[in-house]
Design a protein around this motif. Structure first.
Motif, PDB file in Angstrom:
ATOM      1  N   ARG A 313       0.810  -1.213   0.000  1.00  0.00           N
ATOM      2  CA  ARG A 313       0.000   0.000   0.000  1.00  0.00           C
ATOM      3  C   ARG A 313       0.851   1.273   0.000  1.00  0.00           C
ATOM      4  O   ARG A 313       0.500   2.257  -0.650  1.00  0.00           O
ATOM      5  CB  ARG A 313      -0.942  -0.006   1.200  1.00  0.00           C
ATOM      6  N   ALA A 316       1.869   1.867  -3.427  1.00  0.00           N
ATOM      7  CA  ALA A 316       0.704   2.229  -4.238  1.00  0.00           C
ATOM      8  C   ALA A 316       0.335   3.698  -4.032  1.00  0.00           C
ATOM      9  O   ALA A 316       0.061   4.432  -4.996  1.00  0.00           O
ATOM     10  CB  ALA A 316      -0.477   1.331  -3.890  1.00  0.00           C
ATOM     11  N   THR A 320       0.545   6.707  -7.099  1.00  0.00           N
ATOM     12  CA  THR A 320      -0.555   7.550  -7.585  1.00  0.00           C
ATOM     13  C   THR A 320      -0.288   9.025  -7.342  1.00  0.00           C
ATOM     14  O   THR A 320      -0.643   9.873  -8.156  1.00  0.00           O
ATOM     15  CB  THR A 320      -1.878   7.140  -6.919  1.00  0.00           C
ATOM     16  N   HIS A 341      -7.247   0.954  -8.430  1.00  0.00           N
ATOM     17  CA  HIS A 341      -6.627   0.127  -7.390  1.00  0.00           C
ATOM     18  C   HIS A 341      -7.712  -0.798  -6.835  1.00  0.00           C
ATOM     19  O   HIS A 341      -8.484  -0.405  -5.955  1.00  0.00           O
ATOM     20  CB  HIS A 341      -6.054   1.036  -6.293  1.00  0.00           C
ATOM     21  N   GLU A 362      -2.116  -5.329  -2.420  1.00  0.00           N
ATOM     22  CA  GLU A 362      -2.176  -3.884  -2.202  1.00  0.00           C
ATOM     23  C   GLU A 362      -1.347  -3.121  -3.227  1.00  0.00           C
ATOM     24  O   GLU A 362      -1.535  -1.928  -3.427  1.00  0.00           O
ATOM     25  CB  GLU A 362      -1.700  -3.539  -0.786  1.00  0.00           C
ATOM     26  N   PHE A 365      -2.466  -2.770  -9.587  1.00  0.00           N
ATOM     27  CA  PHE A 365      -3.174  -1.706 -10.301  1.00  0.00           C
ATOM     28  C   PHE A 365      -3.726  -2.224 -11.621  1.00  0.00           C
ATOM     29  O   PHE A 365      -3.122  -3.067 -12.275  1.00  0.00           O
ATOM     30  CB  PHE A 365      -2.256  -0.522 -10.596  1.00  0.00           C
TER      31      PHE A 365
END
Length: 396
Positions: A313, A316, A320, A341, A362, A365
């Protein structure tokens, strides 16, 4: 005496027609007498009565998608899930059993696992890439199989031809959600499907400004039943959204071809970058269903790809934030590239264990590639990857 200013004016007579389809938001249509109204309802004369039962803009759009799918009599609905819903309502009854692909769109999975059972319809999930698994899930009371040609978001490719043969041999309906692949990629009716479903919201409309669905059946009686279900359950499509989607559909093939070409090149670029654990694109030789995709889709591998970052996460979030040019939004099919996501959107209702079983971590994408220049996309992706690597290293 009634004030004549309150009367609605007659539509102007003309010897010409507009180049662009008129938008007709009228809720009701005026008939000259009861005999004509009877003739309209009985199909002896053309016309509309009440917009919940149909309107010209929906008819125009349905006809356009019918031609793309090689079908007749399709129904346009207010959303893609409404299209799934009317197909289920028209085809199923209490006591029936449904087999669904185990990697369907999240809301389709919810419909099968939570909503249909409330109506006395039992369901099972099975891997659509494995014909033996689908066959093992069948029961004497199985009425319908629901699959996606290419799954959302893991891009696994169903054994469509094998499942169609199995369904036909057992007298079971096969419904195919063709949203990802679109009729540019495949026409499921030509491969033995009985029902084809679309979220028109996505690639067909293509501009992220119209929410619509579409369903069509091979059997005219089932088509008629879907139209009745759409009217009864009020899944009416907005005339304005239909009008917008018609405009979008006129450029569909150009948009699809451009985005597909870019997606293939972006997938190859991602696969060579540090910090990327895996890339999923059916056109790549390392995709688990590459050979089937090549045979089934005839080289049309689409605009959708997925990839997984190392670092979970934190990586991630960093990715973004570092590439604002890629809209982080749970949608697909826009003219611009969008990033989704699944763990925090479409598949958030699943447990972490259930997501892991599907291969959704996590750091996973999904990318819906748009029509931007490839260089611009690569620049955004590389900035995101650099930030994600920093976040992953900071966690170590």
């Amino acid at each position: 005496m009634t004030d004549p200013t309150l009367r609605r004016p007659a539509w102007p007579a003309s010897q010409v027609r507009p180049l662009v389809s008129p938008l007709q938001p009228s809720v009701v249509y005026v008939s000259p007498d009861p005999d004509t109204l009877d003739a309209q309802y009985e199909g002896r004369v053309p016309g509309h009565v009440y917009a919940r039962e149909g309107h010209p803009n929906a008819d125009v759009l349905a006809g356009m998608i019918d031609r793309l799918e090689g079908a007749t009599g399709g129904v346009v609905t207010g959303s893609g899930m409404a299209a799934v819903g009317i197909a289920m309502l028209a085809a199923l009854k209490a006591g029936d059993h449904v087999v669904g692909g185990d990697q369907l769109y999240g809301r389709s999975l919810r419909m099968l696992s939570e909503d249909l059972p409330r109506f006395g319809i039992t369901t099972s999930l099975a891997d659509p890439t494995d014909l033996a698994a689908i066959e093992a899930a069948l029961r004497p009371e199985t009425r319908l199989i629901l699959i996606e040609v290419v799954s959302n978001p893991t891009l696994r490719v169903a054994d469509l031809d094998g499942i169609a043969r199995l369904a036909r041999a057992r007298g079971i309906l096969l419904a195919v959600d063709n949203t990802f692949t679109t009729p540019r990629g495949i026409r499921p009716l030509a491969h033995g499907a009985d029902i084809v479903i679309h979220s028109v919201t996505k690639l067909l409309a293509g501009h992220a400004d119209a929410t619509l669905g579409y369903a069509v059946a091979r059997d005219p009686a089932l088509n008629a039943a879907m139209k009745v279900a759409a009217t009864t359950w009020g899944t009416t499509a907005s005339p304005f959204d239909c009008w917008l989607a018609e405009r979008g559909l006129l450029s569909f093939e150009l948009r699809y071809d451009r985005a597909e070409e870019t997606a293939a090149r972006l997938a190859d670029h991602l696969a060579g970058q540090p910090g990327v654990r895996r890339v999923l694109y059916p056109g790549r030789a390392d995709h688990p269903d590459h050979n089937r995709a090549g045979a089934l889709l005839a080289g049309r591998f689409g605009n959708m790809l997925s990839f997984e970052l190392e670092g979970g996460r934190a990586a991630a979030n960093a990715f973004t934030r570092a590439c604002p040019g890629l809209a982080f939004a749970p949608t697909l099919g826009d003219v611009a590239t969008t990033l989704s996501h699944p763990a925090s959107s479409s598949h958030r209702a699943l447990t972490s264990e259930a997501r892991a079983a599907l291969g959704i971590s996590e750091g996973f994408f999904r990318v819906s590639v748009g029509i931007e220049p490839l260089d611009a996309l690569i620049a955004e992706v590389d900035a995101g990857l650099a930030s994600a690597r920093e976040a992953a290293e900071a966690e170590c």
